[in-house]
Design an enzyme around this catalytic site. Sequence first.
Site, short mmCIF file in Angstrom:
data_model
loop_
_atom_site.label_atom_id
_atom_site.label_comp_id
_atom_site.label_asym_id
_atom_site.label_seq_id
_atom_site.Cartn_x
_atom_site.Cartn_y
_atom_site.Cartn_z
N ARG A 153 5.55 -4.69 -2.37
CA ARG A 153 4.65 -3.97 -3.28
C ARG A 153 5.23 -3.86 -4.69
NH1 ARG A 153 1.54 -4.44 0.48
NH2 ARG A 153 -0.01 -2.93 1.14
N SER A 231 -3.95 1.86 0.25
CA SER A 231 -2.79 2.69 0.63
C SER A 231 -2.37 3.51 -0.59
CB SER A 231 -1.61 1.81 1.02
OG SER A 231 -1.95 1.00 2.11
N GLU A 329 1.77 4.56 -4.46
CA GLU A 329 1.61 3.12 -4.68
C GLU A 329 0.76 2.80 -5.91
OE1 GLU A 329 -1.07 0.42 -3.11
OE2 GLU A 329 0.40 -0.37 -1.72
N1 EPU Z 1 -0.67 4.68 11.75
C1 EPU Z 1 -0.88 5.91 12.30
N2 EPU Z 1 -1.80 6.72 11.70
C2 EPU Z 1 -2.50 6.35 10.60
C3 EPU Z 1 -2.26 5.10 10.02
C4 EPU Z 1 -1.34 4.26 10.62
O1 EPU Z 1 -0.28 6.28 13.28
O2 EPU Z 1 -3.32 7.15 10.13
C5 EPU Z 1 0.26 3.75 12.40
C6 EPU Z 1 -0.53 2.63 13.08
O3 EPU Z 1 -0.91 2.97 14.37
C7 EPU Z 1 0.47 1.49 13.09
C8 EPU Z 1 1.29 1.75 11.83
O4 EPU Z 1 1.07 3.10 11.44
O5 EPU Z 1 1.31 1.56 14.19
C9 EPU Z 1 0.93 0.81 10.69
O6 EPU Z 1 -0.46 0.97 10.38
P1 EPU Z 1 -1.34 -0.21 9.75
O7 EPU Z 1 -1.19 -1.45 10.54
O8 EPU Z 1 -2.70 0.32 9.51
O9 EPU Z 1 -0.60 -0.54 8.38
P2 EPU Z 1 0.06 0.37 7.25
O10 EPU Z 1 1.53 0.19 7.31
O11 EPU Z 1 -0.45 1.76 7.34
C10 EPU Z 1 0.07 -1.57 5.51
C11 EPU Z 1 -0.37 -1.81 4.11
C12 EPU Z 1 -1.90 -1.98 4.07
C13 EPU Z 1 -2.27 -3.18 4.93
C14 EPU Z 1 -1.77 -2.90 6.37
C15 EPU Z 1 -1.97 -4.07 7.29
C16 EPU Z 1 1.26 -0.62 2.75
C17 EPU Z 1 1.55 0.55 1.88
N3 EPU Z 1 0.04 -0.69 3.28
O12 EPU Z 1 -0.52 -0.34 5.94
O13 EPU Z 1 -2.27 -2.28 2.73
O14 EPU Z 1 -3.67 -3.40 4.95
O15 EPU Z 1 -0.33 -2.65 6.33
O16 EPU Z 1 -1.06 -5.05 6.97
O17 EPU Z 1 2.15 -1.45 2.95
C18 EPU Z 1 -3.16 -1.44 0.72
O18 EPU Z 1 -2.12 -1.77 0.18
O19 EPU Z 1 -4.08 -0.91 0.05
C19 EPU Z 1 -3.32 -1.62 2.15
C20 EPU Z 1 -4.38 -1.17 2.78
#
Ligand code: EPU
Length: 346
Positions: A153, A231, A329
């Site tokens: 990022r 995010s 972010e």
């Molecule tokens: N999780 C929870 N509760 C929540 C959200 C997530 O427990 O409310 C857990 C999920 O169950 C999972 C883990 O956290 O085990 C990761 O969740 P997710 O796969 O949704 O990804 P993220 O790490 O929350 C990142 C990016 C997103 C991208 C997703 C998928 C960042 C800051 N965000 O989110 O990017 O779509 O991975 O690759 O790295 C964005 O930048 O706007 C964005 C949406």
Amino acid sequence: MALACLADSVVILTDEVQLDAFMTNYAEDTKHHKPLFVLSGGSNVLLPAKLNAIVLRPQMRGIKVIAQTDAYIDIEVMAGENWHDLVVYTVTKGWYGLENLALIPGLTGAAPIQNIGAYGMQLEDCLQSVRAYHLPSRTWHDLSAVDCEFDYRDSMFKRQPNTWLISRVGFRLHTDATKVRASYGDVQIVAQDYAAQHGRSKPTPADVMHAIIEIRQQKLPDPKHLPNCGSFFQNPIIPQAQFTALQSYYPTIVGYPMPDAMTKVAAGWLIEQAGLKGGGIAPIVTHQQQALVLTNHAPYIATKQDVAAAQKYIADTIYEKFAIQLSREPVWVNTNGSIGYKEHVV
Ligand code: EPU
């Protein structure tokens, strides 16, 4: 995030020559100098109610094939092309590599700024070049991926705010329909299902793209209907030892190993565990399906200060519970167009 913002003036740039001409006039007109602020699609910025700056909006359009072999294709994309439309266009043409980044809002020119990433891929994996204008020296630069100093990022463009205007981005895409990245979380299952429904034993890049669109539509609010900037916090990177200690209290904590004995922790998990799914300070609250996304329930009425209040409340709660500092972010824009980079408290 749909915060109302009134700027001094806006300059729409539809080609690179216009920028040269504008900058020559700007340099000569020393009496009325206002700061410059570059705004792309606006999907990842938090704008002030009054922006005392000249806003430059790169809206150059066009997609050009630069080189092609049986194995790969090099394309150059102008900054004003809509990112998701570009992903769909390339995949439809049989040019693969961008499919995991489907449905990310914004324009192509902004994609390198924070090295957009999702579902096991980051922009830097396909990016070959960036053509950018250096505002302070009024010079054009052709930069390689290495020059961009990409990180999670992050890039040198983000670390040097108000300095660069990106006009073109070059990508190397491939033509091998059997090569997919589908190992991230739900993607594997949804892409496999999608392929099976269409009589294929293995998912193609197009199947992966459709799976990701489906997953994102289910989890992430559409900014057109419920304003948000994706995010809101970065996933914090903490020492592996701290993560292991937290794991003994919270066995379900989600983390991904990183180089140098560090672990990237899922901030969405932390926020949900802290009881803040759907919480915040009205009208800015976290999304019910993905706690990492802050949503604005009072579009064009809520201010940046409302966002700051919700940010502080959530970040403080997480720090008290887990001793982990969350970083914002999206880009925080001040009234004079300067950018507040990464601070926790605003
Ligand atoms: N999780 C929870 N509760 C929540 C959200 C997530 O427990 O409310 C857990 C999920 O169950 C999972 C883990 O956290 O085990 C990761 O969740 P997710 O796969 O949704 O990804 P993220 O790490 O929350 C990142 C990016 C997103 C991208 C997703 C998928 C960042 C800051 N965000 O989110 O990017 O779509 O991975 O690759 O790295 C964005 O930048 O706007 C964005 C949406």
